[in-house]
Design a protein around this motif. Structure first.
Motif, mmCIF file in Angstrom:
data_model
loop_
_atom_site.group_PDB
_atom_site.id
_atom_site.type_symbol
_atom_site.label_atom_id
_atom_site.label_comp_id
_atom_site.label_asym_id
_atom_site.label_seq_id
_atom_site.Cartn_x
_atom_site.Cartn_y
_atom_site.Cartn_z
ATOM 1 N N LYS A 55 91.616 36.625 21.563
ATOM 2 C CA LYS A 55 92.754 36.385 20.321
ATOM 3 C C LYS A 55 93.767 37.321 20.503
ATOM 4 O O LYS A 55 95.071 36.833 20.295
ATOM 5 C CB LYS A 55 91.888 36.723 19.105
ATOM 6 N N ASP B 196 89.408 29.412 15.267
ATOM 7 C CA ASP B 196 90.634 30.365 15.477
ATOM 8 C C ASP B 196 91.076 29.866 16.666
ATOM 9 O O ASP B 196 92.505 30.372 16.858
ATOM 10 C CB ASP B 196 90.084 31.830 15.589
ATOM 11 N N THR C 113 89.630 33.574 11.163
ATOM 12 C CA THR C 113 90.122 32.800 10.363
ATOM 13 C C THR C 113 88.984 31.787 9.822
ATOM 14 O O THR C 113 89.116 31.030 8.758
ATOM 15 C CB THR C 113 91.469 31.680 10.805
#
Length: 561
Positions: free
Chosen positions: A66, A95, A413
């Motif tokens: 990420k 995500d 998320t």
């Protein structure tokens, strides 16, 4: 032990491919199904972090993907091991995070017999991962690992699952290494940019929504330059606040759970929305109520690195297949129109954000997480990584913390509990000099709390700010809204979390009132140990804007029972 005859085992070839791809950190739980690969790590300068649960290993690897844009790497064993890792794989899917999970598999001659811990990985993960494969021939490892890197990080990023039959890993073959995979940046065409400029010039109430993945610090800086040149308000989507400096004069706020009502009104009233990188899924779209589907009520320009996402939910007037970085870099060629009537609206949007996030709201009880978050935002360095999982406690982070730099908000998320601690471990492994804070709820923390031992083992002085209200707060909130007073299955009996930290060899302290927090935090920092600051919180204060008793009373007055 490596041979001198030019041959390598499958395990050695595999680890050599990771080195060739620039991998510096790997997270794992060891298993007998991939012993040959583990042995190959012994001779390579790749940091191997051994976790206490495969879910934590996968989440830590996802956090690396990420924040770096290169695939996070996780190794787990077959059957129960990969079942535990599923949570991290699902996070990477939702995500849009590059992640590669290598899974030990039964020997090739044992397949299709339901051998010990055997799993058909293509069937199990076929709808969750971008690509699932099993390597039958050690000579194909370089080819397939290279493909995995390209697949995981390009287009819309996501997880790749690769099964490794244990006997294949000990086969000896002669094969060359594959070159490092590159990130492919897709740029907008000149016609797209010309049309975009015309749409902006014709607008009266434009707004930019930025989110998703494929961002870098350079892309974020280019976005901010564009916003400033065109005086455009920019809102960030759910748990992507680090894409925009919160104190930039064009920042309009966070579009997630419990957003500023003024921001929602501003977006609904917009006549042009420029959506960059984000899919605008359920959370930022307010359960798909923000825009009409399939044709939004305003003009929509949708920029996304995955062509398959353009028009999938929302039909844009202008669809641009481009990565956020390449798109924002191309925006430098645009010149603003002579008149920008929306400038006062942008100034008002930023003022609304500052007012919304400035002063903590009052809550029941002596510990106010809003005051603690605002103390931290004024105290910690701008590059501090704030990591969290899922729960109502995160609402105070979203509202009151002001993210200033890219890569500082590390959160799912997908709404997965237990994420904050593994993510914090990953961030501290990547950069030991960086301040790393995990903000967790009590139920959230104990989904992965055993990996506090990992932080202690690797001497990672992360600080866990643990919000203990004795309930599964989010579920209790919905319970009181839908079935007021009929409480079931949401109460928690928690340990002494300060003592828990000390039992593992870390630092622990309990905070019973807000004014005690600064001293507790400073003591945690000075300890040089992984630390837990145990906040005892009144459960009635369920969010920055509501109480459980207020939600219950409102539901009862509406006739729910």
């Amino acid at each position: 032990m490596r041979s001198n005859d030019g041959t390598r085992t499958g395990g050695e070839i595999l680890v050599d491919q990771l080195a060739a791809q620039g991998v510096s950190h790997v997270f794992c739980v060891p298993g007998e199904s991939y012993l040959a690969a583990l042995d190959a790590f012994h001779d390579r300068k790749i940091a191997l972090t051994v976790c206490r649960n495969e879910g934590a290993a996968a989440m830590a690897a996802e956090a690396v993907g990420k924040t770096t844009g290169r695939p996070g790497i996780c190794f787990v064993t077959r059957g129960p091991g990969v079942a535990n890792a599923t949570s991290g794989i699902h996070i990477a899917q939702q995500d849009s995070t590059p992640l590669i999970v290598f899974v030990g598999q039964v020997a090739r001659e044992m397949r299709e017999r339901e051998a010990f811990q055997e799993v058909n990985y293509r069937s199990v993960f076929g709808t969750m991962a971008k690509w699932v494969t099993e390597i039958d021939d050690a000579a194909r490892i370089p080819e397939l690992v290279s493909r995995a890197f390209y697949t995981a990080m390009n287009g819309r990023p996501g997880p790749v699952v690769i099964a490794l039959p244990e006997d294949m890993l000990v086969d000896r073959v002669v094969v060359g290494d594959a070159p490092a995979a590159d990130v492919v940046e897709t740029s907008p065409g000149a016609a797209d940019l010309d049309r975009l400029r015309g749409m902006v010039a014709a607008a009266e109430r434009p707004i930019v929504l930025a989110g998703g993945s494929r961002w870098t610090a350079q892309g974020c800086a280019a976005l901010m330059r564009f916003a400033e040149k065109f005086a455009l308000p920019v809102a960030t989507t759910f748990r992507r606040a680090h894409v925009m400096d919160a104190l930039h004069p064009c920042y309009a706020g966070d579009l997630g759970i419990g957003p500023n009502p003024k921001l929602l009104a501003r977006i609904k009233a917009a006549d042009l929305v420029l959506m960059i990188g984000t899919r605008l899924s359920e959370m930022p779209s307010q359960s798909y109520t923000l825009f009409d589907i399939p044709v939004p009520q305003m003009k929509l320009v949708h920029v996304h690195p995955g062509a398959e996402e353009l028009g999938r939910v929302y039909r844009p007037q202008l669809a641009i297949h481009a990565t956020p970085d390449a798109f924002c870099a191309a925006l430098a060629s645009l010149q603003p129109p002579g008149a920008m009537p929306w400038r006062p609206q942008t100034e008002a949007a930023h003022a609304d954000y500052l007012a919304w996030s400035e002063k903590p709201t009052a809550v029941p009880g002596p510990v106010n997480l809003g005051e603690i978050v605002t103390w931290l935002r004024d105290r910690v360095p701008a590059n501090t990584a704030i990591c969290n999982g899922a729960g109502n406690f995160s609402g105070w982070i979203h509202r009151f913390h002001r993210f200033r730099q890219f890569g500082t908000q590390v959160a799912p998320t997908s709404g997965s509990m237990g994420y904050g601690l593994p993510a914090a471990i990953a961030m501290k492994r990547l950069d030991p000099s960086r301040t790393v804070i995990c903000v967790a709820g009590d139920g959230d923390f104990l989904m992965s709390g055993q990996d506090f031992a990992t932080a202690v083992q690797y001497e990672l002085p992360i600080i866990v700010v643990l919000f203990d209200n004795g309930i599964y707060g989010t579920i209790r909130m919905h319970q009181e809204r839908e079935y007021p007073g009929r409480v079931i299955a949401t109460a928690l009996r928690n340990p002494d979390f300060a003592a828990y930290a000390q039992a593992f060899g870390g630092f622990g302290v309990r905070v019973d009132k807000t004014s005690d927090f600064p001293a507790a935090f400073e003591a945690a920092e000075k300890s040089g140990l992984p630390a837990i600051i145990h906040l005892k919180v009144d459960p009635d204060g369920i969010s920055p804007a509501a109480t459980l008793s207020g939600i219950r009373d409102k539901a009862l007055s509406a006739g729910k029972n």
